[in-house]
Design an enzyme around this catalytic site. Structure first.
Site, PDB file in Angstrom:
ATOM      1  N   MET A 292      31.296  62.162 -34.636  1.00  0.00           N
ATOM      2  CA  MET A 292      30.089  62.994 -34.731  1.00  0.00           C
ATOM      3  C   MET A 292      29.610  63.228 -33.311  1.00  0.00           C
ATOM      4  SD  MET A 292      28.343  61.169 -38.047  1.00  0.00           S
ATOM      5  CE  MET A 292      29.245  59.607 -37.869  1.00  0.00           C
TER       6      MET A 292
ATOM      7  N   HIS B 167      35.490  58.663 -37.339  1.00  0.00           N
ATOM      8  CA  HIS B 167      34.738  59.879 -37.636  1.00  0.00           C
ATOM      9  C   HIS B 167      33.921  60.239 -36.407  1.00  0.00           C
ATOM     10  CE1 HIS B 167      31.171  61.668 -40.152  1.00  0.00           C
ATOM     11  NE2 HIS B 167      31.742  62.569 -39.385  1.00  0.00           N
TER      12      HIS B 167
ATOM     13  N   ASP C 118      31.496  60.800 -47.685  1.00  0.00           N
ATOM     14  CA  ASP C 118      30.730  59.838 -46.884  1.00  0.00           C
ATOM     15  C   ASP C 118      29.239  60.106 -47.048  1.00  0.00           C
ATOM     16  OD1 ASP C 118      29.585  58.225 -44.975  1.00  0.00           O
ATOM     17  OD2 ASP C 118      30.706  59.035 -43.284  1.00  0.00           O
TER      18      ASP C 118
ATOM     19  N   MET D 225      28.710  58.304 -32.948  1.00  0.00           N
ATOM     20  CA  MET D 225      27.597  59.237 -32.792  1.00  0.00           C
ATOM     21  C   MET D 225      27.165  59.285 -31.333  1.00  0.00           C
ATOM     22  SD  MET D 225      25.329  58.206 -36.115  1.00  0.00           S
ATOM     23  CE  MET D 225      26.110  57.707 -37.659  1.00  0.00           C
TER      24      MET D 225
ATOM     25  N   HIS E 299      36.040  52.335 -41.720  1.00  0.00           N
ATOM     26  CA  HIS E 299      35.479  53.618 -41.271  1.00  0.00           C
ATOM     27  C   HIS E 299      34.626  53.375 -40.039  1.00  0.00           C
ATOM     28  CE1 HIS E 299      34.407  57.827 -41.917  1.00  0.00           C
ATOM     29  NE2 HIS E 299      33.166  57.506 -41.578  1.00  0.00           N
TER      30      HIS E 299
ATOM     31  N   MET F 125      30.616  65.414 -46.058  1.00  0.00           N
ATOM     32  CA  MET F 125      29.410  64.620 -45.901  1.00  0.00           C
ATOM     33  C   MET F 125      28.499  64.849 -47.110  1.00  0.00           C
ATOM     34  SD  MET F 125      29.890  62.947 -43.166  1.00  0.00           S
ATOM     35  CE  MET F 125      28.266  62.188 -43.124  1.00  0.00           C
TER      36      MET F 125
ATOM     37  N   SER G 146      31.999  51.440 -43.949  1.00  0.00           N
ATOM     38  CA  SER G 146      31.579  51.884 -42.626  1.00  0.00           C
ATOM     39  C   SER G 146      30.964  50.731 -41.855  1.00  0.00           C
ATOM     40  CB  SER G 146      30.544  53.011 -42.752  1.00  0.00           C
ATOM     41  OG  SER G 146      29.949  53.270 -41.498  1.00  0.00           O
TER      42      SER G 146
ATOM     43  N   ASP H  26      32.152  55.040 -37.383  1.00  0.00           N
ATOM     44  CA  ASP H  26      31.263  56.176 -37.115  1.00  0.00           C
ATOM     45  C   ASP H  26      30.903  56.250 -35.639  1.00  0.00           C
ATOM     46  OD1 ASP H  26      30.765  57.390 -39.724  1.00  0.00           O
ATOM     47  OD2 ASP H  26      29.850  55.477 -40.247  1.00  0.00           O
TER      48      ASP H  26
END
Length: 233
Positions: A73, A71, A184, A42, A38, A142, A13, A40
């Site tokens: 979020m 991913h 993850d 957010m 990966h 998760m 990540s 992330d």
């Protein structure tokens, strides 16, 4: 029918990377033996943190030919899907709670040329898989509550991984459709074998890899992970 046995993939990540030299960090970790990147995302709304958007994904896309696993979020989801697909995402996963119409969002991801997946937080039930398993290519479980890197693995996740693995194997026997199981949160050489034995195929590791400091350290940690998996699985 051939036994369900996809290859193991390690996906560092970039949340834990040095953002001042992100392109090189991406290239280094792949050269050190990682399989995916990966990414992330957010939004300080669905989760209590704010990270990066499509422009950063676009910027790192030329730095590697490895798959980029985005991913999301975020809430809402759909507006960002075409942006990340256009920016170079190969996989796009999203949280069930973050979409008003899960089926529609899955279809949108595929229409945009990426491979879709669903994400389940530690306390999120797996009920929607009954209706969507045939339409997705990955399930992300998760093993921490999302929002921050460097958290400890939640041991109860192992039972959830086993439950998902049983569902995925039955689905594969019936349809031949392979669905990957990604985990993850808190993954490191000391616990990755147990996570793999429970049924995971894809392992997201941020601080465990990038915390090693440099390319030689990344290679050492990734090698330790692969050796641990080989010992137990």
């Amino acid at each position: 029918m051939t036994r369900y046995a996809p290859a193991y993939r390690i996906a560092p990540s970039i949340l834990s990377a040095d953002f001042a030299r992100l392109g090189q960090e991406v290239a280094d970790v792949i050269e050190a033996g990682a399989d995916w990147i990966h990414f992330d995302v957010m939004d300080n709304h669905y989760v209590p943190n704010l990270t990066v958007g499509p422009l950063v994904c676009k910027a790192i896309r030329p730095c590697t030919k490895a798959p980029i696993d985005v991913h999301l979020m975020v809430e809402p989801v759909d507006a960002l899907v075409p942006m990340f697909a256009k920016a170079g995402a190969d996989w796009i996963t999203f949280h069930c709670e973050a979409s008003r119409h899960i089926d529609r969002t899955i279809g949108l991801i595929r229409e945009c040329g990426a491979r879709p997946g669903l994400v389940f937080n530690p306390a999120t039930p797996l009920a929607c898989l009954e209706y969507e398993l045939d339409k997705i290519d990955m399930i992300l479980l998760m093993s921490v509550n999302p929002g921050f890197g460097g958290q400890k693995f939640i041991p109860g996740t192992l039972a959830k991984i086993r439950a998902v693995r049983a569902l995925v194997e039955r689905h594969y026997e019936q349809t031949g459709h392979e669905v990957l199981i990604e985990v993850d949160g808190g993954i490191k050489p000391a616990n990755i074998a147990e996570v793999a034995a429970a049924g995971a195929n894809v392992f997201v590791a941020g601080s465990a890899i990038y915390g090693a400091g440099d390319k030689a350290g990344y290679e050492r940690e990734i090698r330790a992970m692969r050796e641990a998996i080989a010992t137990r699985c």
